[in-house]
Scaffold this motif. Structure first.
Motif, short mmCIF file in Angstrom:
data_model
loop_
_atom_site.label_atom_id
_atom_site.label_comp_id
_atom_site.label_asym_id
_atom_site.label_seq_id
_atom_site.Cartn_x
_atom_site.Cartn_y
_atom_site.Cartn_z
N PRO A 61 2.54 4.42 -1.12
CA PRO A 61 3.82 3.85 -1.57
C PRO A 61 3.91 2.33 -1.39
O PRO A 61 4.40 1.63 -2.29
N VAL A 62 3.42 1.82 -0.27
CA VAL A 62 3.51 0.38 -0.05
C VAL A 62 2.58 -0.36 -1.02
O VAL A 62 2.91 -1.43 -1.53
N MET A 63 1.44 0.23 -1.32
CA MET A 63 0.53 -0.43 -2.26
C MET A 63 1.19 -0.54 -3.64
O MET A 63 1.12 -1.59 -4.29
N LEU A 255 1.63 2.05 -12.79
CA LEU A 255 1.23 1.78 -11.41
C LEU A 255 0.66 2.95 -10.65
O LEU A 255 -0.30 2.83 -9.92
N GLY A 256 1.33 4.12 -10.82
CA GLY A 256 1.00 5.25 -9.96
C GLY A 256 -0.47 5.62 -10.01
O GLY A 256 -1.16 5.64 -9.00
N VAL A 420 6.34 3.86 -13.94
CA VAL A 420 5.90 5.19 -13.51
C VAL A 420 6.52 6.15 -14.50
O VAL A 420 7.74 6.17 -14.68
N GLN A 421 5.67 6.94 -15.20
CA GLN A 421 6.21 7.73 -16.31
C GLN A 421 7.09 8.90 -15.88
O GLN A 421 8.13 9.14 -16.44
N TRP A 429 8.66 8.30 -5.02
CA TRP A 429 8.14 7.01 -4.54
C TRP A 429 9.26 6.20 -3.87
O TRP A 429 9.11 5.70 -2.75
N ILE A 430 10.42 6.11 -4.53
CA ILE A 430 11.53 5.34 -3.97
C ILE A 430 12.00 5.96 -2.65
O ILE A 430 12.29 5.27 -1.67
#
Ligand code: TRP
Length: 452
Positions: A61-63, A255-256, A420-421, A429-430
């Motif tokens: 998540p931080v990345m 991103l994911g 992020v789709q 993630w959030i």
């Protein structure tokens, strides 16, 4: 600020180049040298489990958050954080992410290039047949001899720092992209080859059980912080390196998947390196807790047992040196990008950053020999610097990044940048950034340092 622009430093050729560069940054001495030795010092399986949990709950998540911020800001982490705190009306305090990161970068680069210097020496030792038919005694003597010689260590540290500077002066994506495209796959192939060798050794089973059977009684408070700190170190997180690389990422890429690919590759390399090194440890009656010399005292024995061992060993240490080199470049990049934005030339910026880190590195050099008795809180200069950066500065940077993105950046901004789709994954993630990552990191951090 316009988030759609490219920025003054240019962009990667494609999403894959970002994966390559980020993997180049992530995979380094942390995987092949540090992970096995700290696992050995901290008792094995339970430590590995905590480390994997940290990668999943905080690292990934931080990345993603770092890459997202970088891609939005399109500048060095210091300026990216300044701009985004402004545009999101967030507390000025979060700018410290950029500053603390640049400082951590100096500290890390200073000792990283000393250890990378050891790999340069091992290339020569391997190529000249020093380890022909070597047993544990020969390997131990060779390593002890190297560490006891401050002049040699300084020369190697200097050579490595210059190699890093040469690429940085030219700008990260010029030299880097093409060489990594070939070299990273080669490193993977070599590791698989070594894994094949490890399979044939009598210590293989013991190595697996050391790494994967979990016994929590072996885990101390400090071990847990070390595992946490290493999960940041190995993914190059918490100080802006990945943010700087993210700022060169093309806008369309999601991103994911990108980040997950990097995380999985990095973890695989560490685990394979661990299996190989501990197979040799247990086959030769060596000590798993041997400390920083572990890789250098085990792998030469493995190569001595292989047909064409000198050749394979030489190639292997060349690849480790290259992995270290592509990581070191990313450690220095945030500070250099900032200096360039201040109006300095790349040459001046690189000379200043590499020069300071070289000077500080001399402290690490002598901590292995003439000043090995000099300790701070019971740790040598090298151990203190390593502890301060990996176990304090990087997790702290990680918490701040998670809290900043989770709580202070608008959701629309994040959604627009992150692409992020799947809505489910996006919300997950959030949620991780808001609650799981800061609480998990904060808890381990406070408990492990023995504050409460
Ligand atoms: N991840 C690299 C390794 O495992 C080291 C590294 C590169 C790093 N960039 C970093 C560590 C930034 C901390 C922060 O060898």
């Amino acid at each position: 600020m316009n988030s759609d622009k490219t920025g003054m430093h240019g962009v990667w050729a494609s999403r894959w180049t970002f994966v390559l560069a980020a993997t180049g940054s992530a995979v380094g001495l942390g995987n092949i040298w540090k992970f096995p030795y700290i696992t050995g010092e901290n008792g094995g399986g339970a430590f590995v489990l905590v480390y994997l949990a940290c990668i999943l709950c905080a690292g990934i998540p931080v990345m993603m958050a770092e890459v997202m911020l970088g891609r939005k800001g399109r500048m060095s982490p210091i300026n990216t954080m300044r701009n985004i705190t402004q545009s999101e009306n967030a507390p000025v305090f979060f700018r410290s992410i950029g500053w603390m990161g640049a400082l951590a970068g100096f500290f890390i680069l200073s000792f990283y290039s000393v250890i990378a210097g050891w790999t340069l020496s091992y290339i020569v030792k391997m190529a000249t047949g020093v380890f022909d038919g070597a047993n544990a005694d020969v390997a131990g003597e060779q390593f002890g001899g190297l560490l006891g010689d401050p002049v040699q260590l300084t020369v190697l540290h200097t050579i490595f720092t210059v190699l890093v500077g040469v690429v940085l002066v030219r700008g990260v994506h010029k030299g880097l992209e093409n060489s990594l495209r070939m070299l990273m796959p080669l490193l993977f192939i070599m590791l698989v080859l070594l894994l094949g060798y490890a399979l044939t050794t009598p210590g293989f089973g013991e190595a697996l059980s050391f790494l994967f059977s979990v016994d929590f009684s072996k885990l101390s408070g400090e071990s847990v912080v070390v595992a946490l700190g290493h999960s940041f170190f190995t993914l190059s997180l918490g100080m802006g390196a990945i943010m700087a690389y993210g700022s060169y990422m093309p806008k369309q890429a999601s991103l994911g998947k990108t980040v997950l690919t990097v995380g999985i590759l990095d973890t695989l390399v560490a685990l394979v390196a661990g299996i190989v090194i501990f197979s040799v440890v247990f086959s030769n009656g060596l000590e798993p807790g041997a400390g920083p010399g572990l890789m250098f005292q085990t792998l030469p024995i493995a190569f001595a047992g292989l047909p064409l061992g000198d050749l394979i060993g030489t190639v292997f240490f060349v690849l480790v040196a290259i992995a270290a080199w592509s990581s070191a470049i990313s450690i220095a990049e945030p500070a250099i990008a900032w200096a360039v934005e201040k109006g300095h030339s790349r040459l001046v910026a690189t000379t200043a950053v590499c020069g300071f880190s070289w000077l500080l590195g001399l402290g690490t050099v002598v901590s292995f020999n003439v000043a090995s008795d000099f300790t701070l809180f019971g740790k040598t200069f090298f151990d203190s610097l390593d502890f301060l950066t990996s176990n304090i500065m990087l997790p702290l940077g990680g918490i701040l990044i998670a809290v900043f993105v989770g709580w202070f950046v608008r959701k629309e901004t994040i959604a627009h940048e992150a692409r992020v789709q799947s809505p489910v994954l996006f919300n997950l993630w959030i949620f991780m950034l808001k609650f799981v990552s800061p609480l998990a990191v904060g808890y381990i951090f406070i408990k492990g340092l023995g504050i409460f």
